[in-house]
Design a protein around this motif. Structure first.
Motif, short mmCIF file in Angstrom:
data_model
loop_
_atom_site.label_atom_id
_atom_site.label_comp_id
_atom_site.label_asym_id
_atom_site.label_seq_id
_atom_site.Cartn_x
_atom_site.Cartn_y
_atom_site.Cartn_z
N LYS A 571 0.83 -1.20 0.00
CA LYS A 571 0.00 0.00 0.00
C LYS A 571 0.87 1.26 0.00
CE LYS A 571 -3.88 2.08 2.57
NZ LYS A 571 -3.30 3.38 2.89
N GLN A 574 2.85 1.54 -3.46
CA GLN A 574 2.02 1.99 -4.58
C GLN A 574 1.76 3.49 -4.49
OE1 GLN A 574 -2.22 1.30 -4.64
NE2 GLN A 574 -2.15 0.54 -6.75
N GLU A 575 1.43 3.95 -3.28
CA GLU A 575 1.17 5.38 -3.09
C GLU A 575 2.41 6.22 -3.38
OE1 GLU A 575 -0.21 5.55 0.92
OE2 GLU A 575 -2.24 4.84 0.42
N LEU A 579 1.03 6.42 -7.74
CA LEU A 579 -0.29 6.85 -7.28
C LEU A 579 -1.16 7.45 -8.38
CD1 LEU A 579 -2.18 7.23 -4.86
CD2 LEU A 579 -1.12 9.46 -4.46
N ASN A 580 -0.56 8.13 -9.34
CA ASN A 580 -1.35 8.92 -10.29
C ASN A 580 -1.65 8.22 -11.61
OD1 ASN A 580 -1.48 11.16 -8.51
ND2 ASN A 580 0.64 11.69 -9.07
N ARG A 583 -6.23 3.67 -12.91
CA ARG A 583 -6.50 2.43 -12.20
C ARG A 583 -7.31 1.49 -13.09
NH1 ARG A 583 -10.75 4.64 -7.59
NH2 ARG A 583 -12.45 5.15 -9.04
N ASN A 596 -8.25 -1.43 -7.12
CA ASN A 596 -7.14 -0.54 -6.77
C ASN A 596 -5.79 -1.09 -7.26
OD1 ASN A 596 -6.05 1.83 -5.76
ND2 ASN A 596 -5.53 0.86 -3.81
N ASP A 601 1.73 -0.96 -12.14
CA ASP A 601 1.91 -1.61 -10.83
C ASP A 601 2.58 -2.96 -11.00
OD1 ASP A 601 1.01 0.05 -8.79
OD2 ASP A 601 -1.09 -0.58 -8.95
#
Length: 730
Positions: A571, A574-575, A579-580, A583, A596, A601
């Motif tokens: 978590k 990924q942030e 993040l941007n 998705r 999510n 990713d």
């Protein structure tokens, strides 16, 4: 995953029941299924008023069939009534979440059945006109005629259907003909996954099999306590001391020991499980007798140990095969020597004395092992031995348990490789007049459990030679047994244990560092060469791992001991790094959903889908989030293969910046980050295995105290009971 619709007004939940015809299935996964439909008048197949619609939310394991458009369902339970905005008007939604009773049936009346067959994908190729002709021909006899595929029923159907459509009709109906049994089992709280396994084994006799011995359900995945509840609920004529119940309690207890990795156990180990299940000392004594009478185990008269029959059989078969091969030695003749010289002459460097011993041992024996830690030259030895075997005309079958390990093996030896699962799905390896000589190479053999080895020896002809390579000091297999460790321990199979041989990049210090840990010695310097120790509090481990990952994302992977810590690191990472990005969003049955997972990713797969080229533990990158009617995007695996994201694939996708060590075993990464936190599984073997996953650089994040505790802790694998080594020695 979420989909939203605005609520205008919400009413109080109430106990109710409804009948409906399924009109949409907005969401399905391994954990939840949501389906909706129009209500039907009670005891009728006419549509009720259009003032409301019914939605059911349930665990797929609690319903008797997979929902399909056109099916009829009856449901009873707590109903939540809500008023929902649907376009320009408001409609009531009656939602049943985890209903207490749910039942599915095929439509009985003509028009409904015609529509169902025409729309249901299981009846491929039968459109509305064919379905209508079918109903006009059979009418109310439809179910009785289609239920059994007989020459008479086929002859009857040929007047309206082609041979292909007849096949589709029978194949489609198979899914539904057991609905009555499924509904009965659902009513008795038997999970759908258990139902399907039971029906596959017992077919239409499933209900009778349960009534004769409800404890048969344990063998299909149901717990002993849940079957006990079923027996009490349905008033089966089974007493607490019934031998069926007692032997099943023993079977459950033995299975607990097998799940720990043991292939045999003791009465002292089994007794606590039995006491908890039966809650009666006298019944515990009777359970051991009941299990013995049913030959669930063999009691070793010398040691007093309990050997589950299935595991003992597997160990016996594996041991016999390996011993037969081990008796074939002194094979290094002039022909083999010539092949050896050919292979060595091709090398751009000289082999060490130990490496020469390892290569000649492989050529001198029908079964042999090459073992040793990271950087000890196992790959060099194997590559040389296989080149000699090729020169002697052997066909080489090189396998590893995981896809990533198989890919690394291919890169190392330059030959075709595959996963063990793929090999086992292909034809058995048998000698032929065209190719009489075969060699099976099993890489990363420390990961091989007893059932897998049993399947392998049954898949190859007794003449097929075997070479094991691996490190017996790594984590033991997930399944029961520890095949490689037992082979090495027995000393019955020719094995060359390689010492540290520095590579050109030996300055990393990784081989020497891992060797100290494997010996239970804490290195004087926790940071040395390419190994960096980061003293960190437990609460800050995830954040430090995330920070380190950001320094070189393209080369890094985080290893952690628990799923919870893996989730925290994923978590945060990924942030921090992705993040941007867009998705993963997609549309199902007119509703919009999102997951999510974002473009670029790192992805981990958690289930096997061999038809799609993915395994539990496969890694990749989410390279497309463009959805279509067929799929929701694309993942590019680290093998370079591309996988389309269907619903079943999506259900087993997770973030893969951080993974558990078991998922990483058999793999290597340029740069690894080890999240070190003390716990049951973090022992010497865990830390040693984690460190040997690195090719060039290691970062260890945690406390010195936890590090030292892991190094001095005896490996859990040494506590694993396994009888294979004894059988090999005998």
């Amino acid at each position: 995953m979420n989909a939203q619709a605005p609520i205008v007004q919400q009413a109080v939940a109430q106990l109710h029941q409804d009948q409906m015809r399924v009109t949409s299935i907005p969401y399905t996964s391994t954990n939840m299924v949501i389906f909706s439909g129009v209500p039907l008048a009670k005891n009728s197949y006419k549509t009720n008023s259009g003032k409301y619609y019914v939605t059911i939310k349930a665990d797929p394991d609690t319903i008797p069939a997979q929902p399909a458009l056109g099916q009829h369902w009856s449901v009873k339970g707590t109903r939540l009534v809500e008023e929902m905005e649907t376009g320009d008007f408001v409609m009531q939604q009656h939602t049943y979440e985890s209903p207490e009773h749910i039942e599915c049936s095929l439509p009985e009346t003509g028009e409904q059945l015609i529509r169902f067959i025409a729309r249901e994908v299981d009846f491929k190729g039968i459109g509305e006109s064919k379905a209508r002709a079918l109903w006009e021909l059979l009418g109310k006899d439809f179910h009785s005629i289609v239920r059994k595929d007989t020459p008479e029923s086929r002859e009857w159907l040929r007047s309206v259907l082609s041979e292909g459509s007849i096949n589709a009709l029978f194949e489609g109906y198979v899914k539904y003909k057991n609905l009555a049994y499924c509904n009965w089992m659902t009513e008795h709280k038997i999970p759908a996954s258990v139902q399907q396994r039971l029906l596959k084994h017992h077919g239409e006799e499933s209900i009778e099999a349960i009534k004769q011995n409800p404890y048969v359900l344990i063998g299909f995945g149901m717990s002993f306590k849940d079957v006990d509840k079923l027996v009490e609920f349905d008033q089966f004529k089974i007493t607490k001391s019934d031998h069926r119940r007692l032997s099943s309690a023993l079977e459950t207890s033995i299975r607990k020991e097998i799940e720990k990795g043991h292939t045999y156990t003791t009465q002292a180990s089994l007794r606590p499980y039995l006491t908890k299940l039966l809650n009666d000392k006298e019944l515990v004594i009777q359970a051991f007798k009941a299990g013995h009478d049913r030959a669930q185990y063999i009691l070793n008269p010398v040691t007093g140990t309990y050997h589950p029959t299935a595991q003992l059989l597997m160990e016996n078969v594996v041991a016999k095969r390996l011993k037969v091969l081990a008796n074939q030695d002194n094979l290094f003749d002039e022909y083999a020597n010539s092949a050896y010289c050919f292979a060595v002459d091709e090398l751009p460097y000289k082999l060490t004395k130990k490496q020469i011993e390892a290569v000649t041992t492989c050529l001198d024996n029908a079964v042999s092992c090459i073992t040793g830690g990271a950087g000890t030259g196992k790959t060099t030895v194997l590559r040389t031995a296989l080149r000699a075997y090729q020169q002697m005309g052997f066909e080489i079958h090189a396998v590893a348990l995981s896809g990533r390990a198989a890919m690394r093996l291919h890169e190392s030896i330059g030959l075709f490789t595959s996963t063990i699962a793929k090999l086992l799905r292909e034809d058995p390896i048998e000698p032929s007049s065209e190719q009489p000589k075969h060699l099976l190479v099993i890489d990363e053999a420390s990961m091989i459990d007893l059932p897998t080895m049993y399947r392998l020896v049954n898949h190859i002809h007794p003449s097929v030679r075997i070479i094991f390579t691996g490190d017996p000091d790594q984590l033991p297999p997930i399944g029961c047994g520890k095949v490689l460790a037992d082979i090495v321990l027995s000393k019955a199979i020719a094995n060359t244990m390689l010492d540290i041989v520095k590579r050109q990049d030996g300055s990393t210090g990784i081989p020497e560092y891992s060797k100290l840990i494997n010996q239970g010695i804490v290195p004087e310097k926790l940071s040395t060469g390419a190994i960096h120790f980061h003293e960190t509090t437990k609460n800050n481990i995830a954040q430090v791992c995330c920070d380190l990952y950001q320094q070189s994302p393209e080369n890094s992977r985080v290893m952690a001991p628990t799923k919870a810590l893996v989730a925290d690191i994923n978590k945060l990472t990924q942030e921090a790094v992705n993040l941007n990005r867009n998705r993963l969003e997609f549309e199902m049955h007119g509703e919009r959903f999102f997951q999510n997972l974002r473009l670029n990713d790192a992805i981990l797969f958690t289930q096997n889908h061999y038809d799609k080229g993915i395994q539990n533990g496969s890694l990749g990158v989410l390279t497309s989030v463009e959805s279509s009617s067929e799929n929701y995007g694309e993942v590019t695996l680290d093998t370079g293969d591309k996988v389309e994201i269907t619903q079943s694939v999506l259900d087993c996708m997770e973030l893969g910046y951080a993974i558990t060590l078991h998922k990483a075993q058999g793999s290597q990464f340029p740069r690894i980050i080890i999240a070190l936190r003390s716990g049951k599984i973090v022992d010497r073997a865990w830390l040693y295995t984690a460190i040997t996953r690195a090719e060039a650089e290691i970062h260890i994040v945690g406390s010195r105290q936890d590090f030292e505790l892991a190094v001095i802790s005896e490996s859990n694998s040494n506590k694993r009971h396994s009888f294979l080594s004894e059988m090999l020695r005998s």
